[in-house]
Design a protein around this motif. Sequence first.
Motif, PDB file in Angstrom:
ATOM      1  N   GLN A 174       4.111   5.979  -5.280  1.00 24.09           N
ATOM      2  CA  GLN A 174       4.076   6.127  -6.741  1.00 24.09           C
ATOM      3  C   GLN A 174       2.961   7.081  -7.150  1.00 24.09           C
ATOM      4  OE1 GLN A 174       3.704   1.902  -7.661  1.00 24.09           O
ATOM      5  NE2 GLN A 174       5.576   2.058  -8.867  1.00 24.09           N
ATOM      6  N   LEU A 175       1.845   7.004  -6.458  1.00 25.83           N
ATOM      7  CA  LEU A 175       0.703   7.872  -6.759  1.00 25.83           C
ATOM      8  C   LEU A 175       1.053   9.339  -6.517  1.00 25.83           C
ATOM      9  CD1 LEU A 175      -2.190   7.679  -7.719  1.00 25.83           C
ATOM     10  CD2 LEU A 175      -2.904   7.266  -5.365  1.00 25.83           C
ATOM     11  N   LYS A 176       1.759   9.630  -5.434  1.00 26.02           N
ATOM     12  CA  LYS A 176       2.204  11.004  -5.169  1.00 26.02           C
ATOM     13  C   LYS A 176       3.080  11.505  -6.317  1.00 26.02           C
ATOM     14  CE  LYS A 176       2.286  10.516  -0.155  1.00 26.02           C
ATOM     15  NZ  LYS A 176       3.170  10.353   1.014  1.00 26.02           N
ATOM     16  N   SER A 200      -2.084  11.470 -15.794  1.00 32.76           N
ATOM     17  CA  SER A 200      -3.439  10.985 -15.519  1.00 32.76           C
ATOM     18  C   SER A 200      -3.610   9.485 -15.759  1.00 32.76           C
ATOM     19  CB  SER A 200      -4.460  11.769 -16.344  1.00 32.76           C
ATOM     20  OG  SER A 200      -4.176  11.650 -17.715  1.00 32.76           O
ATOM     21  N   ASN A 201      -2.968   8.942 -16.783  1.00 38.89           N
ATOM     22  CA  ASN A 201      -3.095   7.498 -17.026  1.00 38.89           C
ATOM     23  C   ASN A 201      -2.469   6.698 -15.893  1.00 38.89           C
ATOM     24  OD1 ASN A 201      -4.435   7.803 -19.472  1.00 38.89           O
ATOM     25  ND2 ASN A 201      -2.528   7.868 -20.638  1.00 38.89           N
ATOM     26  N   GLN A 202      -1.314   7.112 -15.457  1.00 39.74           N
ATOM     27  CA  GLN A 202      -0.639   6.418 -14.368  1.00 39.74           C
ATOM     28  C   GLN A 202      -1.432   6.583 -13.067  1.00 39.74           C
ATOM     29  OE1 GLN A 202       3.369   7.703 -13.547  1.00 39.74           O
ATOM     30  NE2 GLN A 202       3.902   5.745 -12.615  1.00 39.74           N
ATOM     31  N   ILE A 203      -1.978   7.743 -12.837  1.00 38.70           N
ATOM     32  CA  ILE A 203      -2.785   7.987 -11.638  1.00 38.70           C
ATOM     33  C   ILE A 203      -3.966   7.028 -11.602  1.00 38.70           C
ATOM     34  CG2 ILE A 203      -4.335   9.648 -10.512  1.00 38.70           C
ATOM     35  CD1 ILE A 203      -2.414  11.871 -11.525  1.00 38.70           C
ATOM     36  N   GLU A 212      -4.507   4.187  -8.793  1.00 37.81           N
ATOM     37  CA  GLU A 212      -5.687   4.249  -7.925  1.00 37.81           C
ATOM     38  C   GLU A 212      -6.439   2.914  -7.955  1.00 37.81           C
ATOM     39  OE1 GLU A 212      -7.686   7.792  -9.293  1.00 37.81           O
ATOM     40  OE2 GLU A 212      -6.672   9.033  -7.779  1.00 37.81           O
ATOM     41  N   ARG A 213      -6.510   2.279  -9.133  1.00 38.11           N
ATOM     42  CA  ARG A 213      -7.135   0.943  -9.233  1.00 38.11           C
ATOM     43  C   ARG A 213      -6.328  -0.078  -8.427  1.00 38.11           C
ATOM     44  NH1 ARG A 213      -7.979   2.459 -14.513  1.00 38.11           N
ATOM     45  NH2 ARG A 213      -6.145   1.340 -15.245  1.00 38.11           N
ATOM     46  N   ALA A 214      -5.009  -0.016  -8.574  1.00 38.65           N
ATOM     47  CA  ALA A 214      -4.147  -0.951  -7.841  1.00 38.65           C
ATOM     48  C   ALA A 214      -4.296  -0.754  -6.333  1.00 38.65           C
ATOM     49  CB  ALA A 214      -2.692  -0.759  -8.262  1.00 38.65           C
ATOM     50  N   ARG A 255       0.840  -1.197   0.000  1.00 39.84           N
ATOM     51  CA  ARG A 255       0.000   0.000   0.000  1.00 39.84           C
ATOM     52  C   ARG A 255       0.880   1.254   0.000  1.00 39.84           C
ATOM     53  NH1 ARG A 255      -2.362  -1.382   4.246  1.00 39.84           N
ATOM     54  NH2 ARG A 255      -3.878  -2.728   3.237  1.00 39.84           N
ATOM     55  N   SER A 256       1.896   1.260   0.830  1.00 38.39           N
ATOM     56  CA  SER A 256       2.797   2.402   0.935  1.00 38.39           C
ATOM     57  C   SER A 256       3.538   2.653  -0.379  1.00 38.39           C
ATOM     58  CB  SER A 256       3.796   2.170   2.062  1.00 38.39           C
ATOM     59  OG  SER A 256       4.761   3.178   2.091  1.00 38.39           O
TER      60      SER A 256
END
Length: 131
Positions: free
Chosen positions: A42-44, A52-55, A59-61, A36-37
Amino acid sequence: MKLLSNLVLLATIGLGATSAQAARPDPGLTGCAAKRSAIENQLKQARQYNNSNQIAGLERALSKVNTYCTDGDLHKEREQKVLDARHEVNQRTKDLDKAMRKGDAEKINKRKDKLAESKLELQQALDQLDK
């Protein structure tokens, strides 16, 4: 022109190193908390660069980790990877022994390379076991 290509190369390497660092979990975490961390880090990073694609993918992961990840299941999965990797090392060792009995130098070298790859995968699986 050469200076420009060197700058582009350095920038690319710098961004790659930053994203690799972002994939690391916070120190001291293990199991699902570590997963999770790592995803949150990675999300930050993705949000910082407005990717946006990576975000969306991260977010799904993160949602799937929050919903389905349990430390027990994660540990079992990692144990299975270790068992599979050990089996692969054993098989590659047998293949190498067979090639050595035949004396084909080219096959021996190929089998040695394959065995080295399998041993590396086993070590990586063992390293992940306690994370």
